[in-house]
Enzyme design. Structure first.
Site, PDB file in Angstrom:
ATOM      1  N   HIS A  49       0.128  37.652  -2.815  1.00  0.00           N
ATOM      2  CA  HIS A  49      -0.621  36.924  -3.851  1.00  0.00           C
ATOM      3  C   HIS A  49      -1.395  37.846  -4.796  1.00  0.00           C
ATOM      4  O   HIS A  49      -1.824  37.395  -5.854  1.00  0.00           O
ATOM      5  CB  HIS A  49      -1.625  35.947  -3.217  1.00  0.00           C
ATOM      6  N   ASP A  60       3.684  31.006   8.334  1.00  0.00           N
ATOM      7  CA  ASP A  60       2.850  29.816   8.130  1.00  0.00           C
ATOM      8  C   ASP A  60       3.635  28.577   7.707  1.00  0.00           C
ATOM      9  O   ASP A  60       3.051  27.523   7.492  1.00  0.00           O
ATOM     10  CB  ASP A  60       1.723  30.110   7.123  1.00  0.00           C
ATOM     11  N   TYR A  72      -1.135  31.554  10.736  1.00  0.00           N
ATOM     12  CA  TYR A  72      -2.511  31.356  11.177  1.00  0.00           C
ATOM     13  C   TYR A  72      -2.584  30.727  12.557  1.00  0.00           C
ATOM     14  O   TYR A  72      -3.665  30.377  13.017  1.00  0.00           O
ATOM     15  CB  TYR A  72      -3.272  30.587  10.082  1.00  0.00           C
TER      16      TYR A  72
END
Ligand code: ZN
Length: 555
Positions: free
Chosen positions: A125, A249, A293
């Site tokens: 990102h 994820d 996560y």
């Protein structure tokens, strides 16, 4: 497969309450070692000049400022209450992650290793001037830029549940980098981008590929989209090296997103990448981790399956009992117990497939099909759909050189006939067509070399005959050869009763040396009109992705 991990890997740490926790390295590296991986390259920080290949000097100054004093006012995406909170030493930590991916790319470039896996990497990102989404410096983009510095064509594959926006943005105008990202739609999830109509700009139009999926989409639709698009895009693009981001994820257990992918499907995706890498990129592959996560039940197995794919090893039947025993307590403390006994998950991760999942998957499948229709060359798509050619297991003639990503073909139709470079996106002579396909080709031949070709076949999806490719080798362009061939081809079907049609999207560009879109479209229009076809803007889902797409018909 070289495992990139070292003592500094755990220093990328936003603190105990942040979801991207270095705690994941404990159970994950332990499991990787249990399946046979040995860390062989320890990431170290790099010089600022290396980071400046993708980041501005001003942004580096900001990160260094927070690194020395983590109490400044929010700026450049770094904020106490945001996704990227400041911490002492954050510059070195971000630089270290970048260093792991950069040194791994160089090891691949030198030929020291074929494949490398940097599980701490994948910080996709980060932007030129801004940290974002847990990412300080964009290690994957820096590895891509490193390969570009050597003139290599790079295929970037992003399997994270979040759109790979930083990498896409940094190479949005570079026709030598094809970015592919499959993710939960930005309508519902950070970073809010990654829609199918983000296709790249200028000469790079068609080199950003996005497959936004509906929340609730499960492993079958996810993996089918990967199978549909990744091998065909690689076949058309002809990369020199592949960089992939394997965020975990997308998993059904992940607390931050809403897809229902399994470790089974993640491992299968990694095996598809491995096959593609060997077929189309000379074996050169840098894989990274990414998001993920559920640090105990998901991330260790996902990373191990990526490594096993790259190491060409079978998946063990069970996770080691000793590994489960070592981490059971910590997993329970964080609400991520029990630890699974197998690397693969049960179907749909054990959840029932309800009506809302089915509806989500139908929409996701439609999106993937539309992306394929708009952004994969018609000849490649049809050849795969119709079983004429296999982009993974098939092979080109062993003596066919592939200079600068362009296909060369040796004739099977006629032993004395050769195809020149750049005529079509894949070798006509490797197609195993059947009589029912009514495949037809018109070729321009100079001595014993095919320098141009037009191919069509009965449509698999609608009545009529579809023009699949019109191509001329670069040295023979600009002399009206394509128009003459297309006219001859069309004339041979004019008296028949089957309608002739073509859809001309950005995927029909020259993938090695593309033109500006406006020029390409005006040439395509005059080519098809010159051969007597009626040309108009394409309709529906194709135009929604490629606004310049055309349809040509002869009725
Ligand atoms: Zn391999």
């Amino acid at each position: 497969m070289l495992l990139v991990y070292g003592p500094r890997s755990t220093t990328y740490d936003f603190g105990p309450s942040h979801p991207l926790t270095p705690r994941r390295f404990g159970p994950a590296i332990d499991l990787l070692e249990a399946v046979g991986a040995v860390p062989g390259l320890a990431p170290e920080p790099v010089a600022d000049a290396e980071l400046e290949a993708c980041h501005s000097p001003g942004f580096l100054r900001v990160v260094r400022g927070f690194s020395e004093n983590p109490f400044g006012l929010p700026t450049a995406g770094i904020s106490e209450y945001g996704d990227v909170p400041p911490f002492p030493g954050m510059h070195d930590a971000g630089s270290m992650v970048a260093g792991g991916s950069l040194r791994a790319m160089e090891a691949i470039r030198r030929g020291d290793v074929e494949h490398a896996f940097h599980p701490g990497g994948g910080l996709h990102h980060a932007m030129r001037d801004r940290a974002s989404g847990f990412c300080i410096y964009n290690d994957v983009a820096l590895a891509v830029a490193r390969a570009r510095r050597d003139g290599l064509r790079v295929l970037y594959l992003d399997f994270d549940v979040h759109h790979g926006d930083g990498v896409q943005d940094l190479f949005y105008d570079d026709p030598g980098v094809l970015t592919f990202s499959i993710h939960e739609t930005g309508r519902y999830l950070f970073p809010g981008t990654g829609f199918a109509d983000e296709i790249g700009e200028g000469r790079a139009a068609g080199t950003a590929i996005n497959v936004p999926l509906q929340p609730g989409t499960g492993e079958r639709a996810w993996l089918d989209a990967v199978r549909l698009l990744v091998p065909s895009l690689a076949a058309a693009f002809r990369p020199d090296v592949v960089v992939s981001q394997h965020g975990a994820d997308s998993h059904a257990f992940d607390p931050l997103a809403h897809l229902r992918v399994t470790t089974t499907a993640m491992g299968e995706a990694a095996r598809i990448v491995d096959a593609v890498v060997h077929r189309w990129a000379g074996g050169r592959w840098l894989a990274t981790g990414g998001g993920g996560y559920d640090a105990y039940r998901v991330v260790p197995r996902s990373w191990s399956l990526v490594w096993l794919a790259g190491a060409h090893r079978d998946v063990p039947s069970q996770t080691p009992e000793a590994w489960r025993a070592r981490w059971a307590g910590e997993a329970a403390r964080y609400g991520q117990a029990p630890l699974p006994e197998t690397f693969d998950d049960p179907p749909n991760a054990g959840f029932p497939i309800d009506a809302s999942q089915q509806a989500a998957e139908e929409l996701s499948r439609e999106t993937a099909r539309a992306v394929s229709a708009a952004l994969v060359p018609a000849l490649v798509r049809e050849a795969i759909d119709r079983g004429w050619w296999d982009p993974v297991d098939g092979s080109d003639p062993p003596d066919a050189p592939v200079p600068a990503g362009a296909p060369t073909v040796h004739a099977r139709l006629d032993a004395d006939l050769r195809f020149a470079v750049g005529v079509a996106p894949l070798p006509f002579t490797s197609l195993r067509t059947r009589p029912g396909d009514r495949f037809s080709m018109t070729a321009a031949i100079v001595q014993d070399v095919v320098v141009g070709a037009v191919a069509s076949a009965a449509s698999a999806t609608s009545p009529g005959r579809q023009i699949l490719a019109v191509g001329v080798t670069p040295e023979h362009r600009g002399h009206g050869l394509a128009t003459a061939m297309l006219r001859a081809h069309v004339d041979s079907f004019r008296s028949g009763d089957e309608p002739l049609f073509a859809t001309i999207t950005v995927a029909e560009r020259d993938w090695v040396d593309p033109l500006e879109p406006s020029l390409r479209v005006s040439l395509a229009r005059s080519l098809f009109e010159g051969a007597g076809l009626a040309v108009r803007p394409a309709s529906g889902s194709i135009r929604a992705i490629d606004p310049l797409a055309l349809e040509a018909t002869l009725e």
